[in-house]
Design a protein around this motif. Structure first.
Motif, PDB file in Angstrom:
ATOM      1  N   TYR A 137       1.498  11.051  -2.529  1.00  0.00           N
ATOM      2  CA  TYR A 137       1.865  12.225  -1.731  1.00  0.00           C
ATOM      3  C   TYR A 137       2.774  13.171  -2.510  1.00  0.00           C
ATOM      4  O   TYR A 137       2.725  14.387  -2.338  1.00  0.00           O
ATOM      5  CB  TYR A 137       2.516  11.798  -0.417  1.00  0.00           C
ATOM      6  N   GLY A 138       3.625  12.605  -3.379  1.00  0.00           N
ATOM      7  CA  GLY A 138       4.431  13.457  -4.246  1.00  0.00           C
ATOM      8  C   GLY A 138       3.557  14.255  -5.190  1.00  0.00           C
ATOM      9  O   GLY A 138       3.790  15.447  -5.431  1.00  0.00           O
ATOM     10  N   TRP A 139       2.513  13.604  -5.724  1.00  0.00           N
ATOM     11  CA  TRP A 139       1.557  14.283  -6.607  1.00  0.00           C
ATOM     12  C   TRP A 139       0.779  15.356  -5.839  1.00  0.00           C
ATOM     13  O   TRP A 139       0.585  16.467  -6.334  1.00  0.00           O
ATOM     14  CB  TRP A 139       0.592  13.250  -7.193  1.00  0.00           C
ATOM     15  N   LEU A 140       0.352  15.015  -4.613  1.00  0.00           N
ATOM     16  CA  LEU A 140      -0.400  15.964  -3.794  1.00  0.00           C
ATOM     17  C   LEU A 140       0.422  17.210  -3.494  1.00  0.00           C
ATOM     18  O   LEU A 140      -0.081  18.340  -3.572  1.00  0.00           O
ATOM     19  CB  LEU A 140      -0.822  15.295  -2.483  1.00  0.00           C
ATOM     20  N   ALA A 141       1.703  17.013  -3.174  1.00  0.00           N
ATOM     21  CA  ALA A 141       2.576  18.150  -2.890  1.00  0.00           C
ATOM     22  C   ALA A 141       2.737  19.034  -4.118  1.00  0.00           C
ATOM     23  O   ALA A 141       2.800  20.267  -4.007  1.00  0.00           O
ATOM     24  CB  ALA A 141       3.942  17.658  -2.411  1.00  0.00           C
ATOM     25  N   ALA A 142       2.790  18.419  -5.308  1.00  0.00           N
ATOM     26  CA  ALA A 142       2.932  19.202  -6.545  1.00  0.00           C
ATOM     27  C   ALA A 142       1.670  20.009  -6.820  1.00  0.00           C
ATOM     28  O   ALA A 142       1.743  21.135  -7.322  1.00  0.00           O
ATOM     29  CB  ALA A 142       3.236  18.269  -7.716  1.00  0.00           C
ATOM     30  N   THR A 146      -1.040   3.974   3.950  1.00  0.00           N
ATOM     31  CA  THR A 146      -1.381   5.094   3.066  1.00  0.00           C
ATOM     32  C   THR A 146      -0.493   6.314   3.316  1.00  0.00           C
ATOM     33  O   THR A 146      -0.264   7.107   2.401  1.00  0.00           O
ATOM     34  CB  THR A 146      -2.851   5.523   3.250  1.00  0.00           C
ATOM     35  N   SER A 147      -0.006   6.477   4.536  1.00  0.00           N
ATOM     36  CA  SER A 147       0.711   7.718   4.859  1.00  0.00           C
ATOM     37  C   SER A 147       2.110   7.519   5.420  1.00  0.00           C
ATOM     38  O   SER A 147       2.829   8.496   5.636  1.00  0.00           O
ATOM     39  CB  SER A 147      -0.111   8.547   5.858  1.00  0.00           C
ATOM     40  N   GLN A 148       2.523   6.278   5.658  1.00  0.00           N
ATOM     41  CA  GLN A 148       3.848   6.031   6.223  1.00  0.00           C
ATOM     42  C   GLN A 148       4.952   6.562   5.321  1.00  0.00           C
ATOM     43  O   GLN A 148       5.872   7.257   5.772  1.00  0.00           O
ATOM     44  CB  GLN A 148       4.031   4.528   6.451  1.00  0.00           C
ATOM     45  N   GLY A 149       4.880   6.218   4.040  1.00  0.00           N
ATOM     46  CA  GLY A 149       5.888   6.721   3.110  1.00  0.00           C
ATOM     47  C   GLY A 149       5.736   8.202   2.845  1.00  0.00           C
ATOM     48  O   GLY A 149       6.724   8.932   2.749  1.00  0.00           O
ATOM     49  N   GLY A 150       4.491   8.666   2.738  1.00  0.00           N
ATOM     50  CA  GLY A 150       4.242  10.062   2.419  1.00  0.00           C
ATOM     51  C   GLY A 150       4.803  11.024   3.444  1.00  0.00           C
ATOM     52  O   GLY A 150       5.434  12.030   3.096  1.00  0.00           O
ATOM     53  N   ILE A 151       4.597  10.712   4.726  1.00  0.00           N
ATOM     54  CA  ILE A 151       5.065  11.629   5.764  1.00  0.00           C
ATOM     55  C   ILE A 151       6.588  11.655   5.823  1.00  0.00           C
ATOM     56  O   ILE A 151       7.201  12.677   6.137  1.00  0.00           O
ATOM     57  CB  ILE A 151       4.457  11.242   7.138  1.00  0.00           C
ATOM     58  N   GLN A 152       7.225  10.527   5.470  1.00  0.00           N
ATOM     59  CA  GLN A 152       8.688  10.477   5.477  1.00  0.00           C
ATOM     60  C   GLN A 152       9.287  11.153   4.245  1.00  0.00           C
ATOM     61  O   GLN A 152      10.248  11.923   4.358  1.00  0.00           O
ATOM     62  CB  GLN A 152       9.157   9.021   5.548  1.00  0.00           C
ATOM     63  N   VAL A 184       0.840  -1.205   0.000  1.00  0.00           N
ATOM     64  CA  VAL A 184       0.000   0.000   0.000  1.00  0.00           C
ATOM     65  C   VAL A 184       0.869   1.247   0.000  1.00  0.00           C
ATOM     66  O   VAL A 184       0.548   2.257  -0.647  1.00  0.00           O
ATOM     67  CB  VAL A 184      -0.932  -0.012   1.227  1.00  0.00           C
ATOM     68  N   ALA A 185       1.999   1.190   0.711  1.00  0.00           N
ATOM     69  CA  ALA A 185       2.871   2.362   0.829  1.00  0.00           C
ATOM     70  C   ALA A 185       3.489   2.767  -0.499  1.00  0.00           C
ATOM     71  O   ALA A 185       3.805   3.943  -0.707  1.00  0.00           O
ATOM     72  CB  ALA A 185       3.969   2.091   1.857  1.00  0.00           C
ATOM     73  N   PHE A 186       3.670   1.808  -1.410  1.00  0.00           N
ATOM     74  CA  PHE A 186       4.297   2.127  -2.707  1.00  0.00           C
ATOM     75  C   PHE A 186       3.491   3.157  -3.499  1.00  0.00           C
ATOM     76  O   PHE A 186       3.989   4.261  -3.771  1.00  0.00           O
ATOM     77  CB  PHE A 186       4.522   0.845  -3.511  1.00  0.00           C
ATOM     78  N   PRO A 187       2.227   2.888  -3.881  1.00  0.00           N
ATOM     79  CA  PRO A 187       1.497   3.898  -4.644  1.00  0.00           C
ATOM     80  C   PRO A 187       1.159   5.139  -3.826  1.00  0.00           C
ATOM     81  O   PRO A 187       1.097   6.248  -4.367  1.00  0.00           O
ATOM     82  CB  PRO A 187       0.223   3.161  -5.085  1.00  0.00           C
ATOM     83  N   CYS A 188       0.953   4.946  -2.522  1.00  0.00           N
ATOM     84  CA  CYS A 188       0.572   6.091  -1.697  1.00  0.00           C
ATOM     85  C   CYS A 188       1.726   7.072  -1.517  1.00  0.00           C
ATOM     86  O   CYS A 188       1.507   8.280  -1.389  1.00  0.00           O
ATOM     87  CB  CYS A 188       0.046   5.619  -0.345  1.00  0.00           C
ATOM     88  N   SER A 189       2.960   6.567  -1.511  1.00  0.00           N
ATOM     89  CA  SER A 189       4.113   7.473  -1.467  1.00  0.00           C
ATOM     90  C   SER A 189       4.153   8.330  -2.721  1.00  0.00           C
ATOM     91  O   SER A 189       4.407   9.547  -2.657  1.00  0.00           O
ATOM     92  CB  SER A 189       5.416   6.671  -1.347  1.00  0.00           C
ATOM     93  N   LEU A 190       3.890   7.707  -3.867  1.00  0.00           N
ATOM     94  CA  LEU A 190       3.839   8.460  -5.127  1.00  0.00           C
ATOM     95  C   LEU A 190       2.687   9.457  -5.108  1.00  0.00           C
ATOM     96  O   LEU A 190       2.807  10.575  -5.630  1.00  0.00           O
ATOM     97  CB  LEU A 190       3.699   7.498  -6.303  1.00  0.00           C
TER      98      LEU A 190
END
Length: 415
Positions: free
Chosen positions: A287-292, A332-338, A279-285
């Motif tokens: 978060y990159g999209w959300l930040a953009a 969903t957010s572990q990778g994103g927050i890091q 789950v962390a794989f697509p969700c990390s991507l």
């Protein structure tokens, strides 16, 4: 935005060392060590204690050395040499775990501590290379891609190990032998996917080389500590980061114990770990999209709020289904927050001193899971409910949310 060859080479270092992270430190070595230690006459309690001491020593070594090593890496030509040196140490020690006789449990701990030093030191220099392979506008995208592919690489490496585990090495290996082949797999995985970074990534931001780099590095570290008020936004971000990443790390490290408390089997816990990584794989991507689309600040705030909701939802944690739901939410957010924290920090540090400042970032990352486990333990003992202990972590996310929320919307000011 398409990543170039150098950027993909940087991304794949996260993929490279992910096998070590999931196979060695998380899933296999803790059990393997206890098994061989007890087989050599060590009690279960002492084996657990020795394992804890080894982890503490490894963490302490990395934390104490990080600012100095980072400051040294900022001089022209030092960053890649240090990255290669520490990564090579980590890879060789991981391979050493595979070939060490099972009677040498003490040496196993020594080799493990050295592998932690190599792994964590390599990550310090890898993180600081973010400022060399990207511009400020690219950092969110590249950092999130790195974390995302790191999770995916970890899943693939672990699945390869699980094939060996479930087939007993295709009928030819004992459980201990399978574990040792797993360590070899982690080392080989690390070597293969580290090669692109060595060949294609170079240091762009650097200080002019001095005739006394060691002495000057120590001097710069103490100057930075004394004049930290000159970097007030950076300092306050580190305080906020310490609070919320403490909560993130504690949830990850305490999840197994909490799961066992509500009756989750060890086999199911391994499956949960795999699902969280997937789950962390697509969700990390994402978060990159959300930040953009919004901002890095917004993405971090969203991730903190998600974790706050996870803590509050832990109050109703009773069944395996509840545990699965919370695990997916963590994914969903572990990778994103890091990844957004890394890119936010990379944007506000002085580029020519990025390694030094990432050294302080590394310290907080290492010491982060100190307050959280104590908080969970105390509240759990008082209430007799581990789910209430987990919910108490909401305090850390509230503190992180409040402090980070006061920082300016524009994170490009280094002053």
């Amino acid at each position: 935005m398409k990543l170039n060859k150098e950027q993909w080479s940087w991304v794949f270092y996260d993929w490279a060392n992910s096998g070590y992270g999931i196979i060695v430190t998380t899933a296999v070595l803790p059990i393997y060590f206890k098994t061989i230690a007890q087989a050599n006459g060590v009690t279960a309690a002492n084996a657990t204690a020795f394992w804890g001491y080894a982890n503490s020593i490894g963490t302490l070594l990395v934390a104490l050395l990080a600012p100095f090593l980072g400051a040294l890496a900022d001089y022209q030509g030092f960053k890649k040499r240090l990255l290669v040196g520490f990564t090579t140490l980590g890879m060789l020690m991981t391979l050493g775990l595979a070939v060490l006789p099972t009677t040498q449990w003490r040496w196993l701990l020594v080799i493990y501590v050295l592998s932690v030093l190599g792994y964590s030191g390599g990550n310090l220099f890898y993180d600081s290379f973010l400022t060399d392979v990207s511009t400020d506008s690219q950092m969110d995208k590249i950092s999130s891609t790195g974390y995302g592919f790191g999770y995916l690489g970890g899943v693939i490496a672990f699945i390869l190990f699980m094939v060996l585990e479930f087939t007993h090495g295709f009928g030819h290996l004992s459980s201990l032998a399978v574990a040792r082949w797993g360590f070899a797999l982690a080392a080989i995985w690390w070597v293969i996917f580290f090669i692109p970074l060595v060949r294609n990534v170079r240091q762009r931001h650097a200080l002019t080389t001095t005739t006394r780099p060691l002495r000057q590095s120590w001097s710069r570290v103490w100057q930075t500590i004394r004049h930290l008020r000159q970097h007030k936004y950076l300092a306050w971000f580190l305080v906020a980061y310490f609070c919320y990443i403490d909560g993130v790390d504690t949830i990850f490290t305490m999840a197994t114990s909490i799961g066992l408390d509500i009756g989750i089997t060890s086999t199911t816990l391994i499956m949960v770990l795999l699902v969280v990584q997937l789950v962390a794989f697509p969700c990390s991507l994402f978060y990159g999209w959300l930040a953009a689309k919004t901002s890095t600040r917004t993405g971090i705030l969203v991730a903190i709020v998600v974790y706050l909701l996870i803590c509050l939802d832990a109050l109703r944690l009773h069944t395996a289904a509840d545990f699965w739901l919370l695990a997916v939410l963590v994914g969903t957010s572990q990778g994103g927050i890091q990844d957004l924290s890394r890119s936010y920090f990379g944007r506000i540090v002085p580029k020519e001193r990025s390694s030094e400042f990432f050294g302080f970032y590394n310290i907080l990352g290492k010491f982060s899971a100190v307050l959280g486990p104590v908080l969970v333990g105390v509240v759990t003992q008082i209430t007799g409910q581990s789910r209430i202990g987990a919910a108490s972590l909401s305090i850390l996310f509230i503190l992180g949310l409040v402090i980070f929320g006061t920082l300016p919307h524009d994170a490009t000011d280094n002053s």
